[in-house]
Design a protein around this motif. Structure first.
Motif, mmCIF file in Angstrom:
data_model
loop_
_atom_site.group_PDB
_atom_site.id
_atom_site.type_symbol
_atom_site.label_atom_id
_atom_site.label_comp_id
_atom_site.label_asym_id
_atom_site.label_seq_id
_atom_site.Cartn_x
_atom_site.Cartn_y
_atom_site.Cartn_z
ATOM 1 N N ASP A 50 -9.042 -5.202 -19.661
ATOM 2 C CA ASP A 50 -7.936 -4.195 -19.347
ATOM 3 C C ASP A 50 -8.463 -2.962 -18.909
ATOM 4 N N GLU A 51 -9.459 -2.166 -19.824
ATOM 5 C CA GLU A 51 -10.057 -1.154 -19.632
ATOM 6 C C GLU A 51 -10.709 -1.000 -18.252
ATOM 7 N N LEU A 52 -11.469 -2.152 -17.795
ATOM 8 C CA LEU A 52 -12.129 -2.056 -16.560
ATOM 9 C C LEU A 52 -11.247 -1.944 -15.378
ATOM 10 N N LEU A 53 -10.202 -2.553 -15.348
ATOM 11 C CA LEU A 53 -9.199 -2.710 -14.576
ATOM 12 C C LEU A 53 -8.601 -1.466 -14.550
ATOM 13 N N MET A 54 -8.344 -0.783 -15.467
ATOM 14 C CA MET A 54 -7.539 0.415 -15.374
ATOM 15 C C MET A 54 -8.575 1.465 -14.816
ATOM 16 N N ASN A 55 -9.627 1.506 -15.175
ATOM 17 C CA ASN A 55 -10.929 2.626 -14.866
ATOM 18 C C ASN A 55 -11.102 2.327 -13.184
ATOM 19 N N SER A 56 -11.143 1.005 -12.853
ATOM 20 C CA SER A 56 -11.155 0.802 -11.392
ATOM 21 C C SER A 56 -10.193 1.076 -10.813
ATOM 22 N N LEU A 57 -8.925 1.260 -10.954
ATOM 23 C CA LEU A 57 -7.710 1.695 -10.363
ATOM 24 C C LEU A 57 -7.909 3.376 -10.317
ATOM 25 N N ARG A 58 -8.254 4.045 -11.474
ATOM 26 C CA ARG A 58 -8.591 5.464 -11.380
ATOM 27 C C ARG A 58 -9.653 5.837 -10.282
ATOM 28 N N GLN A 59 -10.588 4.740 -10.358
ATOM 29 C CA GLN A 59 -11.707 5.116 -9.564
ATOM 30 C C GLN A 59 -11.315 5.174 -8.085
ATOM 31 N N ILE A 60 -10.498 4.400 -7.574
ATOM 32 C CA ILE A 60 -10.273 4.339 -6.066
ATOM 33 C C ILE A 60 -9.038 5.263 -5.836
ATOM 34 N N MET A 61 -8.461 6.037 -6.845
ATOM 35 C CA MET A 61 -7.528 7.055 -6.732
ATOM 36 C C MET A 61 -8.216 8.186 -6.702
ATOM 37 N N ALA A 62 -9.487 8.223 -7.245
ATOM 38 C CA ALA A 62 -10.264 9.513 -7.382
ATOM 39 C C ALA A 62 -11.347 9.624 -6.103
ATOM 40 N N THR A 63 -11.392 8.382 -5.264
ATOM 41 C CA THR A 63 -12.422 8.208 -4.316
ATOM 42 C C THR A 63 -11.748 7.862 -2.832
ATOM 43 N N VAL A 64 -11.752 6.478 -2.601
ATOM 44 C CA VAL A 64 -11.529 6.088 -1.431
ATOM 45 C C VAL A 64 -9.816 5.933 -1.212
ATOM 46 N N LEU A 65 -9.032 6.147 -2.124
ATOM 47 C CA LEU A 65 -7.814 6.427 -1.943
ATOM 48 C C LEU A 65 -7.242 7.696 -2.501
ATOM 49 N N ASP A 66 -7.953 8.723 -2.206
ATOM 50 C CA ASP A 66 -7.467 10.260 -2.583
ATOM 51 C C ASP A 66 -6.211 10.445 -1.784
ATOM 52 N N ALA A 67 -5.775 11.797 -2.198
ATOM 53 C CA ALA A 67 -4.294 12.026 -1.616
ATOM 54 C C ALA A 67 -4.870 12.475 -0.042
ATOM 55 N N ALA A 68 -5.988 12.583 0.321
ATOM 56 C CA ALA A 68 -6.226 13.172 1.695
ATOM 57 C C ALA A 68 -6.207 11.846 2.547
ATOM 58 N N HIS A 69 -6.645 10.737 1.947
ATOM 59 C CA HIS A 69 -6.612 9.608 2.772
ATOM 60 C C HIS A 69 -5.852 8.511 2.528
ATOM 61 N N ALA A 70 -5.059 8.422 1.457
ATOM 62 C CA ALA A 70 -4.283 7.281 1.169
ATOM 63 C C ALA A 70 -2.665 7.425 1.704
ATOM 64 N N THR A 71 -2.434 8.533 2.021
ATOM 65 C CA THR A 71 -1.088 8.798 2.277
ATOM 66 C C THR A 71 -0.572 7.736 3.550
ATOM 67 N N GLU A 72 -1.506 7.922 4.595
ATOM 68 C CA GLU A 72 -1.095 7.195 5.799
ATOM 69 C C GLU A 72 -0.998 5.631 5.731
ATOM 70 N N LEU A 73 -1.661 5.376 4.612
ATOM 71 C CA LEU A 73 -1.908 3.780 4.344
ATOM 72 C C LEU A 73 -0.689 3.101 3.530
ATOM 73 N N LEU A 74 0.089 4.124 2.989
ATOM 74 C CA LEU A 74 0.860 3.678 1.957
ATOM 75 C C LEU A 74 2.205 3.206 2.689
ATOM 76 N N PRO A 75 3.049 2.056 2.347
ATOM 77 C CA PRO A 75 2.676 1.236 1.107
ATOM 78 C C PRO A 75 1.650 0.252 1.143
ATOM 79 N N ILE A 76 0.883 -0.134 0.395
ATOM 80 C CA ILE A 76 -0.021 -1.091 0.296
ATOM 81 C C ILE A 76 0.067 -2.167 -0.344
ATOM 82 N N ASN A 77 -0.242 -3.386 0.164
ATOM 83 C CA ASN A 77 0.167 -4.766 -0.525
ATOM 84 C C ASN A 77 -0.899 -4.662 -1.731
ATOM 85 N N ALA A 78 -0.302 -5.248 -2.733
ATOM 86 C CA ALA A 78 -0.784 -5.218 -4.156
ATOM 87 C C ALA A 78 -2.174 -6.001 -4.090
ATOM 88 N N SER A 79 -2.192 -7.311 -3.249
ATOM 89 C CA SER A 79 -3.244 -7.975 -3.358
ATOM 90 C C SER A 79 -4.261 -7.412 -2.499
#
Length: 616
Positions: free
Chosen positions: A279-308
């Motif tokens: 559970d902690e690994l999953l939550m940290n992985s979500l925080r990781q992508i929010m801080a790196t590849v899907l940060d505010a500068a790059h994720a806005t144009e991709l939203l909404p994104i499929n959960a899978s």
């Protein structure tokens, strides 16, 4: 070559004349293996149990022609029990057709091909379709075998001589004594354990074949002479210090010692993980992508994104180095439950779109993100653009050469000749000559402040000087206006600048081109009465293979599909499918990482009008 499903024709028994020709060819190419067979026949006690008395090329074989997902053609030779033993590929490495043994054959005859060694950390990358890079090689004490470019080689891991991949050498090994600082591809992988060719057989698991020299097999990045006694100290566990921070991944691995081969480094992944730890690994992985590849500068144009897509494309590759995410090993058991927990925690917001769960938005201002420090992952990373590097995408790929990003478009602006003096006055320059929209705004603000053009009575208004008039006003406005609203002046500046775009594919950025990028065009129209046909074109700029899309579409729609050339366009193809399938095609393109803004859908079938008339 076989990382994805391949197409084969029906298997047929090989003619005896063709069989004799193959046996003769294999004897000429692999004499050492046939010598083992002759020795086994002469020695009734059969000292080597691993040698097959039938020889590497059995008498009774079945042949089937194949076409891989990338268009490579050839022939596969199966045993009586259905295991693929050999394949003959047309024009391997730019040469003539080559006879290649599969891992099933190499497990019976381990010394059939020269062996190159790599770590168990690299094998999953090879199975995923990557070639073996030079930094991934492990150098034996006696050095690599003296091989020429184009030779067939087997890839093994220390401690087990069972081949896990087969490929074509991409360089000469003579004089290669160290991989420290080396670059490039060492082996072009043709076939691996657990790929689809292996899966077309009995799916035999990897056997364990002992190798006498495995205990002290490798040394990594050692530039000293072979006779230097320091080598023995290194192999006994003395700490290695890389000479360069950017040294390849393989150079950071520990040396193989008597205590065990490097495969022990990945054994920890398979260990049992407690549900709360996952559970902690999953939550940290979500925080990781929010801080790196899907940060505010790059994720806005991709939203909404499929959960899978979030889970498979972003979260799984962003796990901490040496760890593996598995939603089934968590207390949530299902991805939807985990995401709802994350939503309740305040990190994300979810939305149901046509029965599928999507992430609507991320909360980058959450307190967890302020306290979170991104960690090192074992796959791809990405460097963000800074103000001085607009228009230049810097990608740091993982070992498999892929990135975590979806396809996206970077908008760049270039000042026209009328605006060039304005930019020169504030010494506005970039390395590429292109400016981001934010940079363009900053240039105008610097010019206004530097010339003190802000209206003292109304800060929203800007006094117009000759530079602003020449670059931003029309001839009619030139003599009529003395001031102009600041926000409208900013909008007009960006309208007068020339728009350029750069498409960033998962494998890297494409060249910068003027104007907006082309859209993948989906059109549904009537053909022959009430029958409808849906076609999609414009896939090539985004690296989407029409043949693969056609196969996926055929399965998803249960309809026939074809791939045709587009008349009047060179090297351009379109995929056609029977029926009205705009929604299905759109979903498939999104799964291929193409955002909705790059998809154009037009319905000419009259279906929408018919529905509207029925509702009225």
């Amino acid at each position: 070559m076989f990382k994805k499903p391949f197409h084969t024709k029906a298997r047929a028994p090989l003619r005896s004349s063709s069989g004799r020709h193959l046996i003769q060819e294999s004897k000429e190419l692999f004499p050492a293996a046939w010598e083992q067979v002759e020795q086994a026949e002469n020695n009734s006690s059969s000292e080597c149990d691993s040698v097959n008395a039938e020889g590497p090329m059995p008498d009774k074989l079945q042949a089937a022609k194949f076409t891989s997902h990338i268009g490579d053609r050839g022939e596969i030779f199966y045993s009586e029990v259905g295991d693929p033993l050999w394949l003959k590929v047309e024009a391997v490495a730019g040469g003539a057709a080559m006879l290649i043994p599969t891992v099933y054959t190499l497990w019976k005859f381990p010394m059939l091909l020269p062996v190159l060694w790599t770590t168990s950390l690299v094998i999953p990358k090879l199975i995923g379709g990557a070639d073996l890079m030079v930094p991934g090689l492990l150098i034996p004490r006696e050095g690599l075998p003296d091989l020429k470019k184009g030779a067939l080689v087997a890839i093994c891991c220390p401690g087990n001589a069972a081949a896990q991949a087969v490929g074509v050498l991409n360089l000469d090994t003579h004089g290669l004594h160290s991989v420290a600082g080396a670059k490039g591809k060492a082996v072009l992988i043709t076939h691996t354990y657990m790929d689809h060719l292996w899966g077309s057989g009995s799916k035999q698991l990897l056997p364990t074949i002992e190798f006498a020299g495995a205990a002290d097999l490798v040394r990594i990045g050692d530039d000293s002479d072979d006779n230097n006694s320091d080598n023995e100290h290194d192999l006994d566990g003395e700490e290695q210090r890389p000479s360069d921070d950017k040294q390849s991944v393989s150079a950071t691995l520990e040396l193989a010692t008597d205590e065990g081969p490097p495969s022990s480094l990945t054994d920890s992944v398979a260990e049992a993980v407690a549900p709360d730890e996952m559970d902690e690994l999953l939550m940290n992985s979500l925080r990781q992508i929010m801080a790196t590849v899907l940060d505010a500068a790059h994720a806005t144009e991709l939203l909404p994104i499929n959960a899978s897509t979030i889970y498979s494309t972003y979260m799984v590759p962003s796990a901490p180095r040496g760890r593996e995410l598995d939603i089934k090993k968590s207390s949530h058991k299902k991805l939807a439950k985990f995401l709802k927990v994350a939503e309740k925690h305040g990190l994300i917001k979810l939305k149901d779109i046509r029965g599928e769960l999507h992430i609507k938005s991320f909360n980058w201002a959450h307190k967890d993100m302020a306290e979170f420090t991104p960690y090192v992952i074992g796959s791809a990373k990405k460097e963000k653009l800074n103000d001085g590097e607009a228009g230049r995408l810097v990608a740091v790929p993982g070992q498999d050469g892929s990135e975590l990003d979806m396809i996206r478009v970077i908008e760049l602006l270039k000042p026209s000749s009328a605006l060039a003096p304005l930019f020169d006055d504030v010494n506005a320059q970039t390395d590429t000559g292109y400016f981001s929209r934010q940079q363009a705004r900053t240039v105008l603000e610097d010019y206004i402040k530097g010339r003190r053009l802000v209206d003292a009575q109304n800060p929203r208004m800007v006094k117009l000087d000759h530079r602003l008039c020449d670059g931003l006003l029309t001839k009619e406005e030139y003599s009529k206006l003395s001031s102009y609203p600041r926000d409208k002046l900013q909008a007009r500046l960006q309208e007068r600048m020339t728009l350029y775009t750069q498409v960033v594919l998962p494998g890297g950025p494409t060249p910068v081109k003027i104007g907006n990028p082309p859209c993948a065009e989906i059109v549904c129209e009537k053909k022959m009465g009430n029958k409808a046909i849906t076609r999609v074109s414009g896939l090539e700029p985004y690296g989407i293979d029409p043949s693969i899309l056609a196969k996926e579409l055929r399965t998803a729609c249960a309809s026939s599909t074809t791939v045709d050339a587009i008349p009047g366009k060179k090297n351009a193809q379109m995929v056609l499918v029977q029926g009205h399938h705009i929604a299905t095609l759109t979903k498939l393109l999104e799964q291929h990482r193409l955002p909705a803004r790059l998809i154009s859908a037009v319905d000419k079938s009259g279906r929408a009008k018919a529905k509207k008339a029925a509702n009225n």
